[in-house]
Design a protein around this motif. Structure first.
Motif, PDB file in Angstrom:
ATOM      1  N   ARG A  87       0.819  -1.206   0.000  1.00  0.00           N
ATOM      2  CA  ARG A  87       0.000   0.000   0.000  1.00  0.00           C
ATOM      3  C   ARG A  87       0.856   1.260   0.000  1.00  0.00           C
ATOM      4  O   ARG A  87       0.542   2.241  -0.703  1.00  0.00           O
ATOM      5  CB  ARG A  87      -0.916  -0.003   1.219  1.00  0.00           C
ATOM      6  CG  ARG A  87      -2.023  -1.060   1.162  1.00  0.00           C
ATOM      7  CD  ARG A  87      -2.839  -1.045   2.431  1.00  0.00           C
ATOM      8  NE  ARG A  87      -3.920  -2.055   2.358  1.00  0.00           N
ATOM      9  CZ  ARG A  87      -4.720  -2.348   3.373  1.00  0.00           C
ATOM     10  NH1 ARG A  87      -4.597  -1.692   4.526  1.00  0.00           N
ATOM     11  NH2 ARG A  87      -5.661  -3.260   3.224  1.00  0.00           N
ATOM     12  N   ALA A  88       1.947   1.251   0.774  1.00  0.00           N
ATOM     13  CA  ALA A  88       2.822   2.425   0.799  1.00  0.00           C
ATOM     14  C   ALA A  88       3.488   2.658  -0.552  1.00  0.00           C
ATOM     15  O   ALA A  88       3.567   3.793  -1.051  1.00  0.00           O
ATOM     16  CB  ALA A  88       3.890   2.256   1.889  1.00  0.00           C
TER      17      ALA A  88
ATOM     18  N   HIS B 162       2.352   1.673  -3.454  1.00  0.00           N
ATOM     19  CA  HIS B 162       1.324   2.140  -4.405  1.00  0.00           C
ATOM     20  C   HIS B 162       0.945   3.594  -4.162  1.00  0.00           C
ATOM     21  O   HIS B 162       0.712   4.353  -5.098  1.00  0.00           O
ATOM     22  CB  HIS B 162       0.096   1.248  -4.276  1.00  0.00           C
ATOM     23  CG  HIS B 162      -1.049   1.691  -5.151  1.00  0.00           C
ATOM     24  ND1 HIS B 162      -1.025   1.552  -6.524  1.00  0.00           N
ATOM     25  CD2 HIS B 162      -2.224   2.300  -4.853  1.00  0.00           C
ATOM     26  CE1 HIS B 162      -2.134   2.056  -7.030  1.00  0.00           C
ATOM     27  NE2 HIS B 162      -2.882   2.509  -6.034  1.00  0.00           N
ATOM     28  N   ARG B 163       0.856   3.996  -2.889  1.00  0.00           N
ATOM     29  CA  ARG B 163       0.412   5.352  -2.581  1.00  0.00           C
ATOM     30  C   ARG B 163       1.492   6.396  -2.878  1.00  0.00           C
ATOM     31  O   ARG B 163       1.192   7.464  -3.407  1.00  0.00           O
ATOM     32  CB  ARG B 163       0.001   5.416  -1.116  1.00  0.00           C
ATOM     33  CG  ARG B 163      -0.528   6.787  -0.678  1.00  0.00           C
ATOM     34  CD  ARG B 163      -0.911   6.739   0.782  1.00  0.00           C
ATOM     35  NE  ARG B 163      -1.936   5.723   1.031  1.00  0.00           N
ATOM     36  CZ  ARG B 163      -2.302   5.342   2.247  1.00  0.00           C
ATOM     37  NH1 ARG B 163      -1.743   5.883   3.318  1.00  0.00           N
ATOM     38  NH2 ARG B 163      -3.238   4.407   2.386  1.00  0.00           N
ATOM     39  N   HIS B 164       2.756   6.081  -2.551  1.00  0.00           N
ATOM     40  CA  HIS B 164       3.802   7.106  -2.631  1.00  0.00           C
ATOM     41  C   HIS B 164       4.720   6.949  -3.835  1.00  0.00           C
ATOM     42  O   HIS B 164       5.521   7.847  -4.095  1.00  0.00           O
ATOM     43  CB  HIS B 164       4.655   7.084  -1.357  1.00  0.00           C
ATOM     44  CG  HIS B 164       3.873   7.355  -0.111  1.00  0.00           C
ATOM     45  ND1 HIS B 164       3.373   8.605   0.200  1.00  0.00           N
ATOM     46  CD2 HIS B 164       3.448   6.524   0.890  1.00  0.00           C
ATOM     47  CE1 HIS B 164       2.723   8.547   1.365  1.00  0.00           C
ATOM     48  NE2 HIS B 164       2.736   7.290   1.790  1.00  0.00           N
TER      49      HIS B 164
ATOM     50  N   GLY C 210       1.475   5.197  -7.704  1.00  0.00           N
ATOM     51  CA  GLY C 210       0.393   6.102  -8.061  1.00  0.00           C
ATOM     52  C   GLY C 210       0.876   7.437  -8.611  1.00  0.00           C
ATOM     53  O   GLY C 210       0.487   7.855  -9.705  1.00  0.00           O
ATOM     54  N   PRO C 211       1.758   8.163  -7.887  1.00  0.00           N
ATOM     55  CA  PRO C 211       2.299   9.411  -8.474  1.00  0.00           C
ATOM     56  C   PRO C 211       3.083   9.185  -9.745  1.00  0.00           C
ATOM     57  O   PRO C 211       3.036  10.011 -10.659  1.00  0.00           O
ATOM     58  CB  PRO C 211       3.184   9.957  -7.343  1.00  0.00           C
ATOM     59  CG  PRO C 211       2.635   9.373  -6.096  1.00  0.00           C
ATOM     60  CD  PRO C 211       2.141   8.017  -6.473  1.00  0.00           C
TER      61      PRO C 211
END
Length: 361
Positions: free
Chosen positions: A47-48, A50-52, A55-56
């Motif tokens: 999740r980290a 993908h989020r940081h 995704g960006p």
């Protein structure tokens, strides 16, 4: 949290279930808990990332790049596959087709249509009338008698070549040969094939009655006996054993594994909340206090010191410049003080105007 809480057991559980459940619980806690910890860590890391990162990266790099590539490819494909054919159709084929259509229309109106009308009226119509007159006379006095004679000759020749020889062949050769063959076949069927067929039927009946039927009955009896005295008891025993195994081994093991999985989840939840609180108490709260009561005042003090030092350096540079090069000429204060939007000095401002009634008064 009650670590020794057991899931509710069925009504028929005995000592065997209790003996199996305790080692299985210990093994499940020792095996499932590390697996659940590793799983939660992998989920959090995914999740980290993908989020940081992903995704960006997709939103700010890959998506604009793919859109730009799609736009460039669309323009290139149009430039290579669409625009040349559109230009060829618009600027070459359409004008050439229009010119050819106009030329063909002029040629048809001025050359072909008059020539066709002349040929139709002056040549073809008289020629057709003459040929029709000749045809009617020739048909009546020449072609009709000639056709009847040719028809009679052709009929006689056809009958001689294609009908009468075959009729004679059938009447004098094939019919007697067929009758002799039929008599021979009837005799062979009556005196040869019928006795042989009867013998084969008797042989087949005897083989079925004295060989195949006893063998089939023996095989059927063997299959029935094998099913009744071996396969059915073996199947019942295996079913009973599977039921016992499912009821007293697999069901307790599954319940223990489910309980261990939930216990591991709760332990991880408590550990995660405890780590969060411990991290805030050990790192976050002291860092916020240090930032608020130490770093912020120190930054403000450093900023004031920097400003004071910079002002002092500027003043020192100005003093050194004045000592080396002298004081530059200073414009008088009267000339510097100008009114807004005017070139008149502040000290030379005109007196206020006095109206005539005020002056007279």
């Amino acid at each position: 949290m009650d670590m020794d809480k057991r899931p509710p057991a069925g009504g028929g559980d005995g000592c065997l279930v209790g003996v199996i459940r305790i080692p299985v619980k210990i093994v499940a806690v020792l095996v499932v808990l590390p697996v659940r910890v590793v799983w939660e860590l992998l989920v959090a890391a995914g999740r980290a990332v993908h989020r940081h990162l992903l995704g960006p990266l997709y939103a700010h790099v890959l998506e604009p790049l793919l859109r730009g590539l799609g736009l460039v490819l669309a323009v290139l494909l149009k430039l290579v596959l669409v625009w040349p054919w559109v230009g060829l159709w618009r600027y070459l084929l359409v004008p050439v087709g229009r010119c050819l259509a106009r030329g063909w229309r002029g040629l048809y109106d001025r050359v072909l249509a008059p020539a066709g009308r002349f040929l139709s009226l002056r040549v073809l119509r008289p020629l057709g009338a003459a040929l029709a007159w000749l045809g009617r006379g020739g048909m009546r006095y020449l072609l009709a008698p000639l056709g009847r004679g040719v028809t009679v000759i052709a009929w006689a020749l056809g009958m001689t070549l294609f009908v009468w020889p075959w009729v004679a062949l059938w009447r004098h050769v094939l019919a007697p040969l067929g009758r002799g063959t039929a008599l021979l076949a009837a005799a062979a069927y009556r005196y040869v094939l019928t006795p042989v067929g009867h013998g084969l039927v008797w042989l087949l009946v005897a083989v079925f009655r004295y060989l195949l039927r006893p063998v089939a009955l023996g095989f059927a009896w063997l299959v029935v006996a094998l099913y009744r005295y071996l396969l059915r008891p073996l199947g019942l025993a295996l079913g009973w054993l599977a039921g016992i195994l499912y009821r007293y081994v697999l069901t307790p093991v599954g319940q223990v594994l489910v309980w261990a999985w939930h216990v591991a989840g709760r332990i991880l939840g408590f550990l995660w909340r405890g780590l969060k609180r411990a991290g805030w108490a050990l790192v976050g709260w002291p860092a916020s206090r240090v930032y608020r009561y130490v770093l912020t005042p120190a930054g403000h003090a450093a900023r004031e010191v920097w400003r004071t030092a910079r002002t002092a350096v500027r003043e020192a540079r100005a003093t050194v410049r004045r000592a080396l090069f002298g004081t530059p000429p200073v414009e008088p204060a009267r000339s510097r003080a100008r009114t807004l939007g005017s070139t008149t000095a502040a000290g030379n401002t005109p007196a206020p105007e006095i109206s005539l009634p005020e002056r007279q008064g």
